[in-house]
Design an enzyme around this catalytic site. Sequence first.
Site, PDB file in Angstrom:
ATOM      1  N   GLY A 144       0.816  -1.207   0.000  1.00 14.23           N
ATOM      2  CA  GLY A 144       0.000   0.000   0.000  1.00 14.23           C
ATOM      3  C   GLY A 144       0.852   1.260   0.000  1.00 14.23           C
ATOM      4  O   GLY A 144       0.330   2.364   0.048  1.00 14.23           O
ATOM      5  N   CYS A 145       2.168   1.081  -0.054  1.00 10.85           N
ATOM      6  CA  CYS A 145       3.088   2.211  -0.144  1.00 10.85           C
ATOM      7  C   CYS A 145       3.662   2.255  -1.551  1.00 10.85           C
ATOM      8  O   CYS A 145       4.007   1.220  -2.105  1.00 10.85           O
ATOM      9  CB  CYS A 145       4.256   2.053   0.826  1.00 10.85           C
ATOM     10  SG  CYS A 145       3.801   2.095   2.555  1.00 10.85           S
ATOM     11  N   GLU A 146       3.768   3.449  -2.120  1.00  7.17           N
ATOM     12  CA  GLU A 146       4.420   3.581  -3.420  1.00  7.17           C
ATOM     13  C   GLU A 146       5.898   3.265  -3.305  1.00  7.17           C
ATOM     14  O   GLU A 146       6.475   2.623  -4.165  1.00  7.17           O
ATOM     15  CB  GLU A 146       4.250   5.002  -3.958  1.00  7.17           C
ATOM     16  CG  GLU A 146       3.063   5.155  -4.853  1.00  7.17           C
ATOM     17  CD  GLU A 146       2.989   6.537  -5.471  1.00  7.17           C
ATOM     18  OE1 GLU A 146       4.036   7.155  -5.742  1.00  7.17           O
ATOM     19  OE2 GLU A 146       1.854   6.988  -5.679  1.00  7.17           O
ATOM     20  N   SER A 147       6.534   3.729  -2.231  1.00  8.15           N
ATOM     21  CA  SER A 147       7.937   3.423  -1.969  1.00  8.15           C
ATOM     22  C   SER A 147       8.012   2.067  -1.293  1.00  8.15           C
ATOM     23  O   SER A 147       7.033   1.591  -0.722  1.00  8.15           O
ATOM     24  CB  SER A 147       8.544   4.468  -1.026  1.00  8.15           C
ATOM     25  OG  SER A 147       8.426   5.747  -1.569  1.00  8.15           O
TER      26      SER A 147
END
Length: 134
Positions: free
Chosen positions: A48-51
């Site tokens: 759920g994190c882009e990074s």
Amino acid sequence: MSLPDHAREAFDAFSACSGWEQRARLLMQWGERLEPLTERRDADRVHGCESQVWLSGEIRDGHWHFRASSDARLIRGLLAVLLARVDGLSADELASLNIAEWFDSLGLSRQLSPSRANGMNAVVRQMRQLIEPT
């Protein structure tokens, strides 16, 4: 507001900043404080994190201690100030904590992009999953 020592330190440091540019620099400095994760396991990856973000946690004497890592400098800073607030809390304290309020008190909420805010929410969700009794 009653805060653990590291959280009080973060609150005082960020409160002294005059604007976003100063806060962004301070965030990156805080990110350098993160204790490195010796092993980045796929099971610790926060989805759920882009990074890319990893989170691990353990309970010692009834208090949760977390470690986190990211390849992105600004995200490492956000993780560092998040961990400053949550490290050492009991499961009940962590479950009732309003993380958005914490970031707002540091003057960081308004400048967080939606993707960074979603990423921090994903980290908090994973923390809460870790503390759930199995």
